[in-house]
Motif scaffolding. Structure first.
Motif, short mmCIF file in Angstrom:
data_model
loop_
_atom_site.label_atom_id
_atom_site.label_comp_id
_atom_site.label_asym_id
_atom_site.label_seq_id
_atom_site.Cartn_x
_atom_site.Cartn_y
_atom_site.Cartn_z
N ASP A 141 0.81 -1.22 0.00
CA ASP A 141 0.00 0.00 0.00
C ASP A 141 0.84 1.27 0.00
O ASP A 141 0.48 2.27 -0.63
CB ASP A 141 -0.93 0.02 1.21
CG ASP A 141 -2.13 -0.90 1.05
OD1 ASP A 141 -2.23 -1.56 0.00
OD2 ASP A 141 -2.97 -0.95 1.98
N HIS A 145 0.49 4.40 -2.55
CA HIS A 145 0.24 5.80 -2.20
C HIS A 145 1.20 6.72 -2.94
O HIS A 145 0.81 7.78 -3.44
CB HIS A 145 0.38 6.01 -0.69
CG HIS A 145 -0.61 5.25 0.11
ND1 HIS A 145 -0.43 4.97 1.45
CD2 HIS A 145 -1.80 4.68 -0.22
CE1 HIS A 145 -1.46 4.27 1.89
NE2 HIS A 145 -2.30 4.08 0.90
N GLY A 166 -2.98 -2.02 -4.39
CA GLY A 166 -1.91 -2.19 -3.41
C GLY A 166 -1.96 -3.57 -2.78
O GLY A 166 -2.53 -4.52 -3.34
N ASP A 169 -3.80 -3.29 3.03
CA ASP A 169 -4.96 -2.65 3.61
C ASP A 169 -4.61 -1.93 4.91
O ASP A 169 -5.23 -2.14 5.95
CB ASP A 169 -6.11 -3.64 3.85
CG ASP A 169 -7.41 -2.94 4.21
OD1 ASP A 169 -7.61 -1.80 3.76
OD2 ASP A 169 -8.22 -3.53 4.95
N SER A 173 -5.11 3.59 3.57
CA SER A 173 -5.74 3.19 2.31
C SER A 173 -7.25 3.27 2.36
O SER A 173 -7.91 3.29 1.32
CB SER A 173 -5.32 1.75 1.95
OG SER A 173 -3.93 1.66 1.81
N ILE A 178 -8.25 8.49 -0.68
CA ILE A 178 -7.32 7.50 -1.25
C ILE A 178 -8.11 6.31 -1.78
O ILE A 178 -7.99 5.94 -2.94
CB ILE A 178 -6.27 7.06 -0.22
CG1 ILE A 178 -5.36 8.25 0.13
CG2 ILE A 178 -5.46 5.89 -0.74
CD1 ILE A 178 -4.30 7.96 1.14
N LEU A 180 -8.17 3.00 -1.70
CA LEU A 180 -7.30 2.11 -2.49
C LEU A 180 -7.85 0.69 -2.56
O LEU A 180 -8.14 0.06 -1.54
CB LEU A 180 -5.90 2.08 -1.87
CG LEU A 180 -4.85 1.22 -2.57
CD1 LEU A 180 -4.52 1.77 -3.95
CD2 LEU A 180 -3.59 1.12 -1.70
N THR A 182 -7.13 -3.02 -2.70
CA THR A 182 -5.95 -3.67 -2.15
C THR A 182 -6.28 -5.08 -1.67
O THR A 182 -7.45 -5.50 -1.70
CB THR A 182 -5.40 -2.82 -0.98
OG1 THR A 182 -4.14 -3.35 -0.53
CG2 THR A 182 -6.36 -2.79 0.20
N SER A 223 -10.04 3.06 -6.44
CA SER A 223 -8.82 3.35 -7.21
C SER A 223 -8.71 2.51 -8.47
O SER A 223 -7.71 2.59 -9.18
CB SER A 223 -7.57 3.12 -6.34
OG SER A 223 -7.45 1.73 -6.03
#
Length: 229
Positions: A141, A145, A166, A169, A173, A178, A180, A182, A223
């Protein structure tokens, strides 16, 4: 690490847990003075240590399948070769690229799993003769970023122009700005596996090492999306 292990054995504990130790197995063995050692996040099972690890290969493979399912065909992977768990995660990416008859684009990150390493990897992609990939998979992650920050700094939209994934977690994130996609490593599940292993080792002393693999399921967030035209 070795000094800490030696100190713990001096307190007459019955087992020692080491999280991603960098020392050699032989040095760890000497410092432990014969007390059972459980290693978390590094595969030392062949050296006779009990191990608890996340299934990095499967976690990355499932994220790759998610991207392929969205329609991505040009997927780059940022490989943190210096980290112990890098090899199985890279294997998961390579296996899914081969299975889907897609080209492999592997960028080796310098300096470990950091934001700065991710940002430097993006700059490598930008100066490459190849087109910018529609998706970038990161081996953790923090690197992801860094990738997101660098892409946004130069005016590229995530995920509309480049999708990002990513692994881990971490708390950052999950923040809305963000968001993300993941693979989730569950600290509680890892910890419970460590304690179960310790209890078995202390009370039953089974023959052979105990190797526990914990799933790292994908968490699909904002993301990633369908590839740009």
């Amino acid at each position: 690490e070795l000094a800490a292990t030696d100190e713990l054995t001096g307190f007459r504990c019955e087992t020692v847990v080491l999280i991603a130790p960098v020392e050699s197995p032989a040095a760890i063995e000497r410092a432990a003075h014969g007390i059972p050692v459980i290693v978390v996040g590094r595969d030392l099972s062949e050296s006779g240590f009990d191990t608890v690890r996340s299934r990095g290969d499967r976690g990355i493979a499932l994220l790759a399948d998610h991207l392929v399912g969205l329609g991505h065909r040009d997927i780059a992977y940022l490989h943190g070769a210096e980290m112990f768990e890098a090899a199985p995660r890279l294997a998961g990416y390579c296996e899914r690229m081969v299975a889907n008859d897609l080209p492999q684009r592997i960028i080796e990150m310098q300096g470990g799993y950091t934001e700065a390493s991710g940002a430097r990897a993006v700059r490598q992609l930008l100066v490459s003769d190849e087109p910018l990939p529609s998706a970038v998979m990161c081996s953790n992650d923090q690197a992801a970023h860094g990738v997101m920050q660098e892409l946004r700094r130069i005016g590229l939209l995530v995920p509309h122009e480049v999708s990002i994934t990513g692994f881990d977690d971490i708390a950052l994130s999950r923040l809305p700005f963000i968001d993300l996609t993941t693979a989730h490593q569950d600290p509680r599940e890892l910890a419970e596996a460590v304690i179960r292993t310790a209890v078995i080792r202390i009370s039953e002393d089974p023959d052979g090492d105990i190797a526990t693999l914990i799933d790292a399921p994908p968490l699909l967030r904002g993301s990633t999306t369908r590839p740009r035209r």
